[in-house]
Scaffold this active site. Structure first.
Site, short mmCIF file in Angstrom:
data_model
loop_
_atom_site.label_atom_id
_atom_site.label_comp_id
_atom_site.label_asym_id
_atom_site.label_seq_id
_atom_site.Cartn_x
_atom_site.Cartn_y
_atom_site.Cartn_z
N TYR A 1 -1.12 20.40 4.93
CA TYR A 1 -1.48 21.82 4.95
C TYR A 1 -2.92 22.01 4.46
O TYR A 1 -3.71 22.73 5.08
CB TYR A 1 -0.50 22.58 4.06
CG TYR A 1 -0.66 24.09 4.09
CD1 TYR A 1 -0.13 24.83 5.14
CD2 TYR A 1 -1.29 24.77 3.06
CE1 TYR A 1 -0.25 26.22 5.16
CE2 TYR A 1 -1.41 26.15 3.06
CZ TYR A 1 -0.88 26.87 4.12
OH TYR A 1 -1.00 28.24 4.13
N SER B 1 -6.61 29.57 4.16
CA SER B 1 -5.79 29.68 2.95
C SER B 1 -6.71 29.40 1.77
O SER B 1 -7.77 28.77 1.94
CB SER B 1 -4.68 28.62 3.00
OG SER B 1 -4.07 28.49 1.73
P1 NAD Z 1 5.73 33.34 8.23
O1 NAD Z 1 6.57 32.12 8.21
O2 NAD Z 1 6.26 34.61 7.67
O3 NAD Z 1 5.20 33.63 9.71
C1 NAD Z 1 4.70 32.61 10.52
C2 NAD Z 1 5.07 32.90 11.96
O4 NAD Z 1 4.48 31.88 12.78
C3 NAD Z 1 6.58 32.88 12.24
O5 NAD Z 1 7.00 34.05 12.92
C4 NAD Z 1 6.77 31.64 13.11
O6 NAD Z 1 7.82 31.76 14.06
C5 NAD Z 1 5.41 31.55 13.79
N1 NAD Z 1 5.14 30.21 14.31
C6 NAD Z 1 5.43 29.02 13.74
N2 NAD Z 1 5.07 28.02 14.56
C7 NAD Z 1 4.55 28.59 15.67
C8 NAD Z 1 4.01 28.06 16.88
N3 NAD Z 1 3.98 26.73 17.11
N4 NAD Z 1 3.54 28.91 17.81
C9 NAD Z 1 3.60 30.27 17.59
N5 NAD Z 1 4.11 30.81 16.46
C10 NAD Z 1 4.57 29.98 15.52
O7 NAD Z 1 4.41 32.93 7.44
P2 NAD Z 1 3.16 33.76 6.85
O8 NAD Z 1 3.18 33.55 5.39
O9 NAD Z 1 3.09 35.10 7.41
O10 NAD Z 1 1.98 32.85 7.42
C11 NAD Z 1 0.99 33.29 8.31
C12 NAD Z 1 -0.25 32.46 8.08
O11 NAD Z 1 -0.75 32.71 6.76
C13 NAD Z 1 -0.03 30.96 8.18
O12 NAD Z 1 -1.13 30.38 8.85
C14 NAD Z 1 0.00 30.53 6.74
O13 NAD Z 1 -0.38 29.19 6.57
C15 NAD Z 1 -1.02 31.47 6.14
N6 NAD Z 1 -0.95 31.62 4.69
C16 NAD Z 1 0.18 32.10 4.12
C17 NAD Z 1 0.22 32.22 2.74
C18 NAD Z 1 1.46 32.74 2.05
O14 NAD Z 1 1.57 32.59 0.83
N7 NAD Z 1 2.38 33.37 2.75
C19 NAD Z 1 -0.89 31.85 1.96
C20 NAD Z 1 -2.02 31.36 2.59
C21 NAD Z 1 -2.04 31.25 3.96
#
Ligand code: NAD
Length: 258
Positions: free
Chosen positions: A159, A146
């Site tokens: 986080y 991130s």
């Molecule tokens: P999201 O919530 O849309 O998707 C995350 C998915 O991970 C969900 O389907 C959830 O069920 C699954 N999950 C949660 N815990 C789990 C576990 N223990 N085992 C397996 N699956 C699990 O979120 P996203 O925004 O798509 O996030 C994806 C990645 O991107 C994450 O690592 C997040 O930290 C990172 N990220 C997101 C953003 C943002 O703004 N969306 C920014 C920087 C980093």
């Protein structure tokens, strides 16, 4: 010219957090370039829907319920993949969760959960899948960090700690597994419109739409990310276009960190 730049056709690509957001968009893109995608998530209902959608479009998708914090689940995935595909070519360690709290406000179980899903999960699944990848002659691992793995952020102590851990774990893995022809890189998204990002607004008691607009506003490209923006970066790192790229992070954030 009819060159296959990505060279991902029929490659086995494993994606965690594939039922939603960035993982889902990446699964769609990798399937589109001809990969066999293996979708891992704790959300069985959504995961199965994604699997069915992709297969109905003539792609190759397989959902396996897996909690990346559980060693037994990760080992089970290894066993299934060995039996059904024989190898793993790409691993996208993407599952993550966020709790918008300072160290004072965070309950210990929330600290543990954020670190377990976002950091330990990368270690656990890699532990079980790297031997399969190495046996097949190598591959590419992409870990989701991130922007907050590279700089601090407010009310997100666990986080920020987890994501900074992912950034340096990526480098350590790249050093250890380069000799096995395994490249390991990190993708560092900025705010991207996914359920996770919308949930942040709720956790902070903010209006969702205003939160999303303000998250995009102060970036040079003046908008929040789309999951596809991040998937494009993952596709690059997974592909042969990145054949000499390892141990680094690709920031995809509309210039936010700049
Ligand atoms: P999201 O919530 O849309 O998707 C995350 C998915 O991970 C969900 O389907 C959830 O069920 C699954 N999950 C949660 N815990 C789990 C576990 N223990 N085992 C397996 N699956 C699990 O979120 P996203 O925004 O798509 O996030 C994806 C990645 O991107 C994450 O690592 C997040 O930290 C990172 N990220 C997101 C953003 C943002 O703004 N969306 C920014 C920087 C980093």
């Amino acid at each position: 010219m009819n060159r296959d730049y990505f060279q991902l056709k029929n490659k086995v690509c494993v994606i965690t957090g594939a039922a939603s957001g960035i993982g889902l968009a990446t699964a769609q893109l990798l399937a589109e370039v001809g990969s066999k995608v293996v979708l891992l998530d704790i959300n069985e209902k959504n995961g199965k829907e994604v699997e069915a959608d992709l297969n109905n479009q003539g792609r190759s998708a397989r959902f396996i319920k897996c909690d990346v914090t559980k060693s037994a689940d990760c080992q089970h995935v290894q066993e299934l993949l060995e039996k059904e595909y024989g190898s793993v070519d790409v691993l996208f360690n993407n599952a993550g969760i966020i709790r918008r709290k300072s160290v004072v406000e965070l309950e210990e179980n929330d600290w543990d959960l954020v670190i377990d899903v976002s950091l330990k999960g990368v270690y656990l699944l890699s532990k079980y899948l790297i031997p399969l990848m190495a046996a097949a002659g190598g591959g590419s691992i992409i870990n989701t960090g991130s922007g907050w793995g590279l700089k601090g952020g407010d009310q997100a102590a666990a986080y920020c700690a987890a994501k900074a851990g992912v950034v340096n774990l990526t480098k350590a893995m790249a050093i250890d597994h380069g000799p096995q022809n395994i490249r390991v890189n990190c993708i560092c998204p900025g705010d991207t419109d996914t359920p996770l990002c919308r949930d942040e607004a709720k956790q902070l008691n903010l209006n969702e739409d205003i939160f999303l607009i303000s998250s995009g506003a102060d970036r040079p490209l003046a908008r929040i990310g789309k999951p596809q923006d991040i998937a494009n970066g993952v596709l690059f790192l997974a592909s042969e276009l990145a054949s000499w790229v390892t141990g680094t992070e690709l920031v995809v954030d509309g210039g936010g960190l700049a």
